[in-house]
Scaffold this active site. Sequence first.
Site, mmCIF file in Angstrom:
data_model
loop_
_atom_site.group_PDB
_atom_site.id
_atom_site.type_symbol
_atom_site.label_atom_id
_atom_site.label_comp_id
_atom_site.label_asym_id
_atom_site.label_seq_id
_atom_site.Cartn_x
_atom_site.Cartn_y
_atom_site.Cartn_z
ATOM 1 N N ASN A 85 -8.026 4.284 -13.170
ATOM 2 C CA ASN A 85 -7.011 3.288 -13.510
ATOM 3 C C ASN A 85 -7.730 2.068 -14.070
ATOM 4 O OD1 ASN A 85 -4.993 1.403 -13.659
ATOM 5 N ND2 ASN A 85 -4.640 1.256 -11.439
ATOM 6 N N TRP A 86 -7.700 1.950 -15.386
ATOM 7 C CA TRP A 86 -8.451 0.856 -16.027
ATOM 8 C C TRP A 86 -7.797 -0.499 -15.809
ATOM 9 C CZ3 TRP A 86 -10.142 2.498 -21.656
ATOM 10 C CH2 TRP A 86 -10.926 3.658 -21.583
ATOM 11 N N LYS A 87 -6.546 -0.503 -15.381
ATOM 12 C CA LYS A 87 -5.775 -1.756 -15.252
ATOM 13 C C LYS A 87 -5.816 -2.505 -16.591
ATOM 14 C CE LYS A 87 -6.693 -1.555 -10.366
ATOM 15 N NZ LYS A 87 -6.910 -2.228 -9.105
ATOM 16 N N GLY A 92 -10.126 -3.610 -4.944
ATOM 17 C CA GLY A 92 -10.910 -4.646 -5.616
ATOM 18 C C GLY A 92 -11.662 -5.578 -4.685
ATOM 19 N N HIS A 129 2.057 1.069 -7.921
ATOM 20 C CA HIS A 129 0.786 0.405 -7.612
ATOM 21 C C HIS A 129 1.073 -0.941 -6.951
ATOM 22 C CE1 HIS A 129 -3.140 -1.385 -7.949
ATOM 23 N NE2 HIS A 129 -3.611 -0.178 -8.152
ATOM 24 N N GLU A 146 -3.478 3.904 -1.262
ATOM 25 C CA GLU A 146 -4.324 2.774 -1.639
ATOM 26 C C GLU A 146 -4.042 1.599 -0.703
ATOM 27 O OE1 GLU A 146 -5.594 3.213 -6.071
ATOM 28 O OE2 GLU A 146 -3.899 1.875 -5.935
ATOM 29 N N GLU A 154 -0.243 -3.704 -7.248
ATOM 30 C CA GLU A 154 -0.231 -4.865 -8.152
ATOM 31 C C GLU A 154 1.133 -5.012 -8.831
ATOM 32 O OE1 GLU A 154 -3.726 -3.636 -10.251
ATOM 33 O OE2 GLU A 154 -4.900 -4.036 -8.439
ATOM 34 N N SER A 180 -11.688 0.391 -3.723
ATOM 35 C CA SER A 180 -13.143 0.201 -3.649
ATOM 36 C C SER A 180 -13.908 1.510 -3.487
ATOM 37 C CB SER A 180 -13.503 -0.793 -2.536
ATOM 38 O OG SER A 180 -12.961 -2.065 -2.828
HETATM 39 P P1 13P Z 1 -10.558 -0.619 -7.124
HETATM 40 O O1 13P Z 1 -11.224 0.745 -7.232
HETATM 41 O O2 13P Z 1 -11.050 -1.584 -8.160
HETATM 42 O O3 13P Z 1 -10.622 -1.137 -5.734
HETATM 43 O O4 13P Z 1 -9.024 -0.385 -7.470
HETATM 44 C C1 13P Z 1 -8.353 0.672 -6.897
HETATM 45 C C2 13P Z 1 -7.046 0.791 -7.554
HETATM 46 O O5 13P Z 1 -6.211 -0.090 -7.446
HETATM 47 C C3 13P Z 1 -6.787 1.990 -8.349
HETATM 48 O O6 13P Z 1 -5.456 2.090 -8.702
#
Ligand code: 13P
Length: 252
Positions: free
Chosen positions: A9-11, A175, A97, A169, A99, A215
């Site tokens: 997931n590149w966000k 993150g 997600h 998650e 976010e 993470s």
């Molecule tokens: P990180 O791997 O940067 O913690 O993010 C996980 C994530 O939100 C994947 O969707």
Amino acid sequence: MRKKIVAGNWKMNKTFLEAEELIAQVAEALENRKLKDKIVVLCPPFLFLELATDIAVESNFSVGAQNVYPDDRGAFTGEISPPMLESMEVEYCIIGHSERRKYFNESHEFLARKLDALLKHNIKPVFCCGELLPERKAKKHFKVVEKQLNESLFHLNKEEMSEVVIAYEPVWAIGTGVNATSEQAQEMHAFIRGLIAKKYSKKLSGEITILYGGSCNSKNAKELFSNPDVDGGLIGGASLKAEEFIAIFDAL
Ligand code: 13P
């Protein structure tokens, strides 16, 4: 059969040239690898989906979107619909997600609509769930995840459910550099599988892919993936460098 998946997931990261470079690097690394029953999914921003699907045709990874709007078309400025994704040969789409739940106030009900809309257009939803840190501290994490599944996912019938990938998650792990321990991940994944067994069937619960996200990196992936109910990872930050992402793939 239960699929093993590593999804990136590149966000909201990468410009066009950077995206082109990263996709090419991942494709090149995968060329020399046997995927067997493993699936690699790249989820770049919408803008680069075409780039990704063009390269994917010649390679052995799949492409996913990071979001979708639950209507087919209409006056929804700035949004992207399931038929649009389908027409670009996008196979997966992340929804729920944390976010999006946090910054865009996406409700359980809205997510349920997204799920239905994706399935109608043959796109596999990657449904994210997970608790906040205060919820875990208050030992409410199982309840929170159960509610997320109940309210957005469990209206699906068996056949629809078999198309869904679940990603656990924990929000406190995203993150932060603090991943869930191997035990915490296994415990929650087993719990989720148990809920599916109760709601649907033992057989279906055994076939659903449940990914861990938060993470996850090349150092902790092997241990996390060694658990019987952890079928791979949804990778954020560590998916932005080909070498690191491929090392996670190799750990699966
Ligand atoms: P990180 O791997 O940067 O913690 O993010 C996980 C994530 O939100 C994947 O969707």
